[in-house]
Design a protein around this motif. Structure first.
Motif, PDB file in Angstrom:
ATOM      1  N   GLY A 188     -43.303 -16.412 -37.448  1.00 24.23           N
ATOM      2  CA  GLY A 188     -43.428 -16.819 -36.089  1.00 24.23           C
ATOM      3  C   GLY A 188     -43.317 -15.637 -34.901  1.00 24.23           C
ATOM      4  O   GLY A 188     -44.340 -15.884 -34.363  1.00 24.23           O
ATOM      5  N   ALA A 189     -43.004 -14.677 -34.823  1.00 20.92           N
ATOM      6  CA  ALA A 189     -43.850 -13.869 -33.816  1.00 20.92           C
ATOM      7  C   ALA A 189     -44.556 -13.416 -33.636  1.00 20.92           C
ATOM      8  O   ALA A 189     -45.634 -13.451 -33.024  1.00 20.92           O
ATOM      9  CB  ALA A 189     -42.195 -12.195 -34.189  1.00 20.92           C
ATOM     10  N   MET A 190     -45.487 -13.409 -35.014  1.00 23.50           N
ATOM     11  CA  MET A 190     -46.858 -13.102 -35.022  1.00 23.50           C
ATOM     12  C   MET A 190     -47.604 -14.171 -34.686  1.00 23.50           C
ATOM     13  O   MET A 190     -48.711 -13.786 -33.604  1.00 23.50           O
ATOM     14  CB  MET A 190     -47.117 -12.712 -36.367  1.00 23.50           C
ATOM     15  N   THR A 191     -47.258 -15.667 -33.754  1.00 30.47           N
ATOM     16  CA  THR A 191     -47.852 -16.637 -33.596  1.00 30.47           C
ATOM     17  C   THR A 191     -47.943 -16.305 -31.864  1.00 30.47           C
ATOM     18  O   THR A 191     -49.059 -16.842 -31.120  1.00 30.47           O
ATOM     19  CB  THR A 191     -47.617 -18.012 -33.226  1.00 30.47           C
ATOM     20  N   PHE A 192     -47.598 -14.923 -31.224  1.00 30.23           N
ATOM     21  CA  PHE A 192     -46.792 -14.906 -30.016  1.00 30.23           C
ATOM     22  C   PHE A 192     -48.436 -13.439 -29.274  1.00 30.23           C
ATOM     23  O   PHE A 192     -48.243 -12.901 -29.598  1.00 30.23           O
ATOM     24  CB  PHE A 192     -45.508 -14.737 -29.318  1.00 30.23           C
ATOM     25  N   GLU A 193     -49.108 -14.535 -28.526  1.00 30.27           N
ATOM     26  CA  GLU A 193     -50.216 -13.490 -28.344  1.00 30.27           C
ATOM     27  C   GLU A 193     -50.200 -12.071 -27.551  1.00 30.27           C
ATOM     28  O   GLU A 193     -50.491 -11.184 -27.877  1.00 30.27           O
ATOM     29  CB  GLU A 193     -51.399 -13.490 -27.347  1.00 30.27           C
ATOM     30  N   ARG A 194     -48.591 -12.240 -27.238  1.00 23.98           N
ATOM     31  CA  ARG A 194     -48.195 -10.952 -26.622  1.00 23.98           C
ATOM     32  C   ARG A 194     -47.684 -10.089 -27.330  1.00 23.98           C
ATOM     33  O   ARG A 194     -47.203  -8.670 -26.520  1.00 23.98           O
ATOM     34  CB  ARG A 194     -47.044 -11.246 -25.535  1.00 23.98           C
ATOM     35  N   ALA A 195     -47.501 -10.245 -28.584  1.00 18.00           N
ATOM     36  CA  ALA A 195     -46.969  -9.113 -29.427  1.00 18.00           C
ATOM     37  C   ALA A 195     -47.876  -8.292 -30.577  1.00 18.00           C
ATOM     38  O   ALA A 195     -48.236  -8.986 -31.891  1.00 18.00           O
ATOM     39  CB  ALA A 195     -46.228 -10.704 -30.764  1.00 18.00           C
ATOM     40  N   LEU A 196     -48.297  -7.978 -29.542  1.00 15.06           N
ATOM     41  CA  LEU A 196     -49.557  -7.144 -30.182  1.00 15.06           C
ATOM     42  C   LEU A 196     -49.431  -5.572 -31.039  1.00 15.06           C
ATOM     43  O   LEU A 196     -50.070  -6.088 -31.995  1.00 15.06           O
ATOM     44  CB  LEU A 196     -49.928  -5.375 -28.514  1.00 15.06           C
ATOM     45  N   GLN A 197     -48.420  -5.260 -31.345  1.00 12.42           N
ATOM     46  CA  GLN A 197     -47.548  -3.912 -32.491  1.00 12.42           C
ATOM     47  C   GLN A 197     -47.873  -5.397 -33.310  1.00 12.42           C
ATOM     48  O   GLN A 197     -48.886  -4.698 -34.853  1.00 12.42           O
ATOM     49  CB  GLN A 197     -46.750  -4.035 -31.732  1.00 12.42           C
ATOM     50  N   ILE A 198     -47.058  -6.456 -33.684  1.00 16.72           N
ATOM     51  CA  ILE A 198     -46.636  -7.197 -34.595  1.00 16.72           C
ATOM     52  C   ILE A 198     -48.373  -7.886 -34.983  1.00 16.72           C
ATOM     53  O   ILE A 198     -48.432  -7.313 -36.495  1.00 16.72           O
ATOM     54  CB  ILE A 198     -45.589  -8.385 -34.544  1.00 16.72           C
ATOM     55  N   ARG A 199     -49.395  -8.652 -34.210  1.00 18.14           N
ATOM     56  CA  ARG A 199     -50.634  -8.415 -34.560  1.00 18.14           C
ATOM     57  C   ARG A 199     -51.223  -7.246 -35.108  1.00 18.14           C
ATOM     58  O   ARG A 199     -52.089  -7.748 -35.953  1.00 18.14           O
ATOM     59  CB  ARG A 199     -50.999  -9.585 -33.369  1.00 18.14           C
ATOM     60  N   ARG A 200     -51.091  -6.828 -34.286  1.00 17.65           N
ATOM     61  CA  ARG A 200     -51.762  -5.447 -35.074  1.00 17.65           C
ATOM     62  C   ARG A 200     -51.839  -5.003 -36.390  1.00 17.65           C
ATOM     63  O   ARG A 200     -53.357  -5.080 -37.621  1.00 17.65           O
ATOM     64  CB  ARG A 200     -52.274  -4.110 -34.325  1.00 17.65           C
ATOM     65  N   LEU A 201     -50.741  -4.686 -36.644  1.00 17.82           N
ATOM     66  CA  LEU A 201     -50.353  -4.221 -38.590  1.00 17.82           C
ATOM     67  C   LEU A 201     -51.092  -5.863 -38.727  1.00 17.82           C
ATOM     68  O   LEU A 201     -51.021  -5.531 -40.007  1.00 17.82           O
ATOM     69  CB  LEU A 201     -49.014  -4.205 -38.037  1.00 17.82           C
ATOM     70  N   ALA A 202     -50.469  -7.444 -39.198  1.00 17.99           N
ATOM     71  CA  ALA A 202     -50.985  -8.162 -39.855  1.00 17.99           C
ATOM     72  C   ALA A 202     -52.367  -8.354 -39.402  1.00 17.99           C
ATOM     73  O   ALA A 202     -52.418  -8.251 -40.551  1.00 17.99           O
ATOM     74  CB  ALA A 202     -49.921  -8.950 -38.743  1.00 17.99           C
ATOM     75  N   ALA A 203     -53.272  -7.923 -38.817  1.00 19.19           N
ATOM     76  CA  ALA A 203     -54.160  -8.018 -38.769  1.00 19.19           C
ATOM     77  C   ALA A 203     -54.945  -6.842 -39.922  1.00 19.19           C
ATOM     78  O   ALA A 203     -56.021  -6.355 -40.680  1.00 19.19           O
ATOM     79  CB  ALA A 203     -55.219  -7.616 -37.595  1.00 19.19           C
ATOM     80  N   GLU A 204     -54.691  -5.161 -39.986  1.00 22.16           N
ATOM     81  CA  GLU A 204     -54.656  -4.382 -40.410  1.00 22.16           C
ATOM     82  C   GLU A 204     -54.224  -3.388 -41.143  1.00 22.16           C
ATOM     83  O   GLU A 204     -54.860  -3.331 -42.162  1.00 22.16           O
ATOM     84  CB  GLU A 204     -54.910  -2.759 -38.905  1.00 22.16           C
TER      85      GLU A 204
END
Ligand code: ZN
Length: 282
Positions: A188-204
Motif C-alpha cells: 500500500g505504501a507504494m500507492t501514495f504519490e509522495r512516497a517518491l523513494q519507494i516508487r522509484r525503487l519499485a520502478a527501477e
C-alpha cells in the motif's frame, strides 16, 4: 491458474475476528488465492497456522521485534519446538515475522535494542537449521539486519533468503538484500504519490526482486487511508488481501507492465522467495 499471492497479511489479527471468512472469500473472489500469514509471537502460532489452513494459504512462525517485551523468556525454545512439530506441514513456508525495529521510540533504549538483536539472531540460526527462508520486518534497521545475514553467510551458514517486507530503505540497501538472495515486499505504501523513494525503487529495481503484499490489516493503500483527524472521529480503515490486485496496478503503472504480467512476475518471485509455496499454488 490466475493466482495473486499476498506474501504478507495478518489474517489472524483481531481486526478480522468479526468477518474473517468474508475477508477470505473476498480475497479469493479477487483472485488473491494464496496468502502468507506470519505469526508475531508464540501465542499467535496456533492462530496463524489455523487461519492459513482455513484459507488454503501459508504461514510463518517467529517473534516480531515489536513484541520482544511481551514474549516469555523461552520464546526461542517455543519457536524451535513449533518448527520441529510442523516442519512437514507444507503450509509452513518461512520463519517470520522477525527482524529489528529502529523506529518505534519505546524500543530504542539499549536493553530493548539488545533484546531485539538477540531474538533476531537466534531466529536466523533456527531458519538456517530448519532450511527455511525468513520474512523480515525492516524499519530503519536494514544495515543491522544485513550485518547478521552477511556474517552467517561468511560462516558458511547462509540464511536461505526470504523477503524484506514493507521495504523502505535505500537503493544500496535494496541491492544488498537482493545480493543475499532476498526479495523486497511492496504494498500500500507504494500507492501514495509522495512516497517518491519507494516508487522509484519499485520502478527501477530488477523485476525478479519484487513481491507484492498488503500487510493487512495495516499499511492501507491511499484509497483506504484515513487522516489523523478522521481517525480521531472514529473512522477506521482496515486493509485486506482483496485489495492486492488494485495495489498491483500501481506497480504495473510504475513499471509499464500489464496487470497480468505483473501478476505472473510477482507470483514467480514469491515462489522463488518461499519455495514451499510452489506446492500450494499448483
Ligand atoms: Zn507484518
Amino acid at each position: 491458474m490466475n493466482t495473486w499471492v499476498d506474501t504478507h497479511c495478518h489474517l489472524d489479527a483481531p481486526e478480522f475476528d468479526a468477518d474473517r471468512d468474508e475477508v477470505i472469500e473476498r480475497a479469493h473472489a479477487a483472485g488473491v488465492t494464496l496468502q502468507v500469514v506470519p505469526a508475531v509471537m508464540p501465542s499467535t502460532f496456533d492462530a496463524a497456522r489455523e487461519v492459513a489452513h482455513r484459507c488454503h494459504g501459508a504461514y510463518a512462525l517467529g517473534t516480531h521485534p515489536l513484541y520482544v517485551h511481551q514474549v516469555p523468556g523461552d520464546a526461542i525454545e517455543q519457536l524451535e519446538l513449533a518448527l520441529q512439530r510442523w516442519r512437514d506441514d507444507p503450509r509452513l513456508v518461512a520463519v517470520g515475522e522477525i527482524g529489528l525495529d529502529h523506529f518505534v521510540p519505546e524500543l530504542q533504549d539499549e536493553a530493548s535494542r539488545a533484546l531485539q538483536e538477540r531474538l533476531y539472531v537466534a531466529q536466523l540460526e533456527l531458519a538456517v537449521r530448519f532450511e527455511l527462508p525468513v520474512i523480515l520486518h525492516v524499519r530503519r534497521s536494514a544495515d543491522g539486519l544485513l550485518k547478521h545475514l552477511r556474517r552467517l553467510r561468511e560462516a558458511g551458514r547462509a540464511v536461505p533468503g526470504g523477503i524484506a517486507h514493507a521495504f523502505n530503505g535505500s537503493e544500496q540497501q535494496a541491492r544488498a538484500f537482493i545480493e543475499l538472495g532476498f526479495k523486497l515486499g511492496y504494498g500500500g505504501a507504494m500507492t501514495f504519490e509522495r512516497a517518491l523513494q519507494i516508487r522509484r525503487l519499485a520502478a527501477e529495481l530488477p523485476a525478479e526482486a519484487i513481491v507484492l503484499e498488503t500487510d493487512a490489516p495495516d499499511i492501507p493503500p491511499h484509497w483506504l487511508y484515513r487522516t489523523a483527524e478522521q481517525r480521531a472521529q472514529g473512522l477506521r480503515s482496515r486493509n485486506e488481501p482483496a485489495e492486492l490486485p488494485r495495489i498491483a496496478q500501481t506497480l504495473a503503472d510504475l513499471r509499464g507492465w500489464s496487470l497480468d504480467q505483473t501478476r505472473r512476475i510477482t507470483l514467480a518471485n514469491a515462489l522463488t522467495a518461499l519455495p514451499r509455496l510452489a506446492a500450494l499454488s499448483a
